[in-house]
Design a protein around this motif. Structure first.
Motif, PDB file in Angstrom:
ATOM      1  N   ILE A  26       0.852  -1.190   0.000  1.00  0.00           N
ATOM      2  CA  ILE A  26       0.000   0.000   0.000  1.00  0.00           C
ATOM      3  C   ILE A  26       0.887   1.239   0.000  1.00  0.00           C
ATOM      4  O   ILE A  26       1.814   1.349   0.807  1.00  0.00           O
ATOM      5  CB  ILE A  26      -0.914   0.023   1.242  1.00  0.00           C
ATOM      6  CG1 ILE A  26      -1.775  -1.244   1.285  1.00  0.00           C
ATOM      7  CG2 ILE A  26      -1.791   1.265   1.255  1.00  0.00           C
ATOM      8  CD1 ILE A  26      -2.536  -1.411   2.575  1.00  0.00           C
ATOM      9  N   THR A  27       0.607   2.149  -0.905  1.00  0.00           N
ATOM     10  CA  THR A  27       1.341   3.419  -0.948  1.00  0.00           C
ATOM     11  C   THR A  27       0.341   4.558  -1.077  1.00  0.00           C
ATOM     12  O   THR A  27      -0.774   4.379  -1.571  1.00  0.00           O
ATOM     13  CB  THR A  27       2.314   3.468  -2.140  1.00  0.00           C
ATOM     14  OG1 THR A  27       1.591   3.235  -3.348  1.00  0.00           O
ATOM     15  CG2 THR A  27       3.402   2.418  -1.984  1.00  0.00           C
ATOM     16  N   GLY A  28       0.751   5.736  -0.619  1.00  0.00           N
ATOM     17  CA  GLY A  28      -0.117   6.907  -0.705  1.00  0.00           C
ATOM     18  C   GLY A  28       0.689   8.162  -0.956  1.00  0.00           C
ATOM     19  O   GLY A  28       0.800   9.014  -0.079  1.00  0.00           O
ATOM     20  N   MET A 180      -8.088  -5.130  -7.360  1.00  0.00           N
ATOM     21  CA  MET A 180      -7.424  -3.895  -7.766  1.00  0.00           C
ATOM     22  C   MET A 180      -8.416  -2.908  -8.376  1.00  0.00           C
ATOM     23  O   MET A 180      -8.203  -1.704  -8.370  1.00  0.00           O
ATOM     24  CB  MET A 180      -6.329  -4.202  -8.788  1.00  0.00           C
ATOM     25  CG  MET A 180      -5.098  -4.861  -8.193  1.00  0.00           C
ATOM     26  SD  MET A 180      -4.191  -3.779  -7.073  1.00  0.00           S
ATOM     27  CE  MET A 180      -3.676  -2.487  -8.208  1.00  0.00           C
ATOM     28  N   ASP A 183     -12.027   0.999  -5.732  1.00  0.00           N
ATOM     29  CA  ASP A 183     -11.375   2.240  -5.331  1.00  0.00           C
ATOM     30  C   ASP A 183     -10.979   2.196  -3.865  1.00  0.00           C
ATOM     31  O   ASP A 183     -11.780   1.858  -3.004  1.00  0.00           O
ATOM     32  CB  ASP A 183     -12.334   3.408  -5.576  1.00  0.00           C
ATOM     33  CG  ASP A 183     -11.669   4.747  -5.319  1.00  0.00           C
ATOM     34  OD1 ASP A 183     -10.428   4.797  -5.340  1.00  0.00           O
ATOM     35  OD2 ASP A 183     -12.399   5.728  -5.104  1.00  0.00           O
ATOM     36  N   SER A 184      -9.725   2.496  -3.573  1.00  0.00           N
ATOM     37  CA  SER A 184      -9.249   2.606  -2.199  1.00  0.00           C
ATOM     38  C   SER A 184      -8.521   3.932  -2.009  1.00  0.00           C
ATOM     39  O   SER A 184      -7.588   4.041  -1.230  1.00  0.00           O
ATOM     40  CB  SER A 184      -8.315   1.440  -1.854  1.00  0.00           C
ATOM     41  OG  SER A 184      -9.014   0.229  -1.787  1.00  0.00           O
ATOM     42  N   GLN A 185      -8.926   4.940  -2.764  1.00  0.00           N
ATOM     43  CA  GLN A 185      -8.275   6.248  -2.686  1.00  0.00           C
ATOM     44  C   GLN A 185      -8.314   6.784  -1.261  1.00  0.00           C
ATOM     45  O   GLN A 185      -9.268   6.526  -0.528  1.00  0.00           O
ATOM     46  CB  GLN A 185      -8.973   7.223  -3.635  1.00  0.00           C
ATOM     47  CG  GLN A 185      -8.765   6.897  -5.105  1.00  0.00           C
ATOM     48  CD  GLN A 185      -7.303   6.991  -5.518  1.00  0.00           C
ATOM     49  OE1 GLN A 185      -6.554   7.807  -4.981  1.00  0.00           O
ATOM     50  NE2 GLN A 185      -6.900   6.163  -6.447  1.00  0.00           N
ATOM     51  N   PHE A 187      -5.211   5.789  -1.436  1.00  0.00           N
ATOM     52  CA  PHE A 187      -4.115   4.826  -1.381  1.00  0.00           C
ATOM     53  C   PHE A 187      -4.057   3.991  -2.657  1.00  0.00           C
ATOM     54  O   PHE A 187      -5.078   3.654  -3.249  1.00  0.00           O
ATOM     55  CB  PHE A 187      -4.282   3.904  -0.166  1.00  0.00           C
ATOM     56  CG  PHE A 187      -4.342   4.644   1.138  1.00  0.00           C
ATOM     57  CD1 PHE A 187      -3.180   5.074   1.750  1.00  0.00           C
ATOM     58  CD2 PHE A 187      -5.555   4.929   1.734  1.00  0.00           C
ATOM     59  CE1 PHE A 187      -3.230   5.771   2.943  1.00  0.00           C
ATOM     60  CE2 PHE A 187      -5.615   5.620   2.927  1.00  0.00           C
ATOM     61  CZ  PHE A 187      -4.453   6.046   3.535  1.00  0.00           C
ATOM     62  N   LYS A 188      -2.841   3.640  -3.062  1.00  0.00           N
ATOM     63  CA  LYS A 188      -2.639   2.740  -4.186  1.00  0.00           C
ATOM     64  C   LYS A 188      -2.194   1.389  -3.649  1.00  0.00           C
ATOM     65  O   LYS A 188      -1.567   1.303  -2.596  1.00  0.00           O
ATOM     66  CB  LYS A 188      -1.582   3.307  -5.141  1.00  0.00           C
ATOM     67  CG  LYS A 188      -1.992   4.627  -5.789  1.00  0.00           C
ATOM     68  CD  LYS A 188      -0.916   5.131  -6.738  1.00  0.00           C
ATOM     69  CE  LYS A 188      -1.339   6.436  -7.392  1.00  0.00           C
ATOM     70  NZ  LYS A 188      -0.302   6.953  -8.325  1.00  0.00           N
ATOM     71  N   ARG A 189      -2.504   0.330  -4.407  1.00  0.00           N
ATOM     72  CA  ARG A 189      -2.197  -1.014  -3.921  1.00  0.00           C
ATOM     73  C   ARG A 189      -1.558  -1.873  -5.004  1.00  0.00           C
ATOM     74  O   ARG A 189      -1.841  -1.706  -6.186  1.00  0.00           O
ATOM     75  CB  ARG A 189      -3.481  -1.720  -3.460  1.00  0.00           C
ATOM     76  CG  ARG A 189      -4.208  -1.074  -2.322  1.00  0.00           C
ATOM     77  CD  ARG A 189      -5.704  -1.328  -2.452  1.00  0.00           C
ATOM     78  NE  ARG A 189      -6.231  -0.726  -3.658  1.00  0.00           N
ATOM     79  CZ  ARG A 189      -7.193  -1.252  -4.403  1.00  0.00           C
ATOM     80  NH1 ARG A 189      -7.733  -2.396  -4.066  1.00  0.00           N
ATOM     81  NH2 ARG A 189      -7.611  -0.646  -5.487  1.00  0.00           N
ATOM     82  N   LYS A 190      -0.712  -2.770  -4.570  1.00  0.00           N
ATOM     83  CA  LYS A 190      -0.199  -3.841  -5.418  1.00  0.00           C
ATOM     84  C   LYS A 190      -0.538  -5.139  -4.705  1.00  0.00           C
ATOM     85  O   LYS A 190      -0.069  -5.393  -3.601  1.00  0.00           O
ATOM     86  CB  LYS A 190       1.310  -3.711  -5.626  1.00  0.00           C
ATOM     87  CG  LYS A 190       1.894  -4.802  -6.520  1.00  0.00           C
ATOM     88  CD  LYS A 190       3.391  -4.627  -6.701  1.00  0.00           C
ATOM     89  CE  LYS A 190       3.960  -5.726  -7.596  1.00  0.00           C
ATOM     90  NZ  LYS A 190       5.430  -5.588  -7.756  1.00  0.00           N
TER      91      LYS A 190
END
Length: 311
Positions: A26-28, A180, A183-185, A187-190
């Motif tokens: 998880i990145t933001g 994927m 939407d989890s804004q 935050f971005k996910r892999k």
């Protein structure tokens, strides 16, 4: 709003993590606000594993399980390092971990939970520390290195997480750990290797655990050693006794069938014997040749005359 009375909307999707092959990064990078809350709902039977962690240089933050105890471990430049024991969690029950921070304190709440539409945040255990654990330093760490759930651990003494996560939330943003496309804004996910499952309620197994069986597509009892049956309520000795009863029943059926066959054979033999005995005692009438000739002569004597024809 007080945490003891809050209601949290749980994610509809529960996911399974299967060790190092299951990982969510998880990145933001666009995140501007400080991280002030984190919620993790999980269950596992592991005694030593890492649920989630972030690390950059000599700074780190992790939620680990050591000797069955959930621990919050951190190392920040300004606030220093430390470890907080939260509670026993390797019982294959659902737990809800809720962490909130303000300028002065970090509050940690751990409560038993279940997979449902909503759950209360009423805590069974509370710990607090005079640090801004999820404040500016944590936000900077998240922006620098991101946040991971599952996957390989940085601590070689800990195993990769194997269990289920029903909810993961940062700043009240529910992070989807399976799809994927959702939407989890902000935050971005892999996502790698997570799978749907673990939607198991109360444990009906008498001597075992209630776990998600992917091959059957449902929750099923996994029996402890020495137990058997749908609900693990039979010992192996009871099963052996049932097998003995089944074997005895088979022997009885076979014995009766053989007895009936022998009886039928005996009756047939008696009938054949009686017929043969009757023939030898009373004889069979067979006219002699002389009687046959006399009979033919008598037939000739009584032959009707040839009718006369008128001319």
């Amino acid at each position: 709003m007080a945490l003891a009375s809050c209601l949290i909307q749980l994610a509809a999707m529960v996911v399974t993590f299967n060790g190092q092959n299951s990982l969510v990064n998880i990145t933001g990078p666009a995140l501007s606000d400080d991280i002030s809350s984190m919620i993790v709902q999980f269950k596992t039977t592991q005694s030593n594993s890492q649920i989630t962690a972030t690390m950059s240089g000599n700074q780190s933050f992790a939620i680990n399980i050591k000797s069955g105890i959930l621990k919050l471990e951190y190392d920040f430049n300004q606030t220093g390092n430390g470890s907080i024991d939260i509670g026993l969690v390797n019982t294959n029950k659902w737990f809800l971990l809720n962490i909130t921070s303000n300028v002065s304190f970090t509050h940690i709440y751990l409560s038993e939970s279940d997979v449902s539409i909503t759950t209360t945040c009423a805590s069974k255990f509370t710990a607090s520390k005079n640090i801004t654990l999820l404040g500016q330093e944590f936000s900077n760490l998240l922006k620098t290195s991101g946040f991971k759930i599952g996957g390989l651990t940085d601590d070689k003494s800990l195993k990769s997480f194997e269990g289920c996560i029903g909810l993961f939330s940062l700043n009240n943003h529910v992070i989807d750990l399976l799809n994927m496309s959702k939407d989890s804004q902000p935050f971005k996910r892999k996502i790698m290797g997570t799978s749907k499952g673990c939607q198991c309620g109360s444990n009906p197994c008498v001597n075992g655990v209630y776990v998600w069986d992917g091959t059957k597509g449902k929750c099923d009892c996994k029996c402890s050693l020495g137990y058997h049956g749908e609900f693990c309520n039979q010992t192996m000795r009871e099963v052996s006794e049932e097998d003995d009863v089944d074997s005895e029943f088979i022997y009885i059926v076979v014995g009766v069938a053989v007895g009936v066959l022998l009886l039928v054979t005996l009756v047939v033999c008696v009938v054949v014997y009686i017929k043969r005995t009757s023939s030898s005692v009373f004889g069979v009438y067979n006219p002699k040749s002389q009687e046959q000739i006399q009979g033919q002569q008598m037939n000739t004597a009584f032959t009707l005359p040839i009718p006369e024809k008128l001319i």
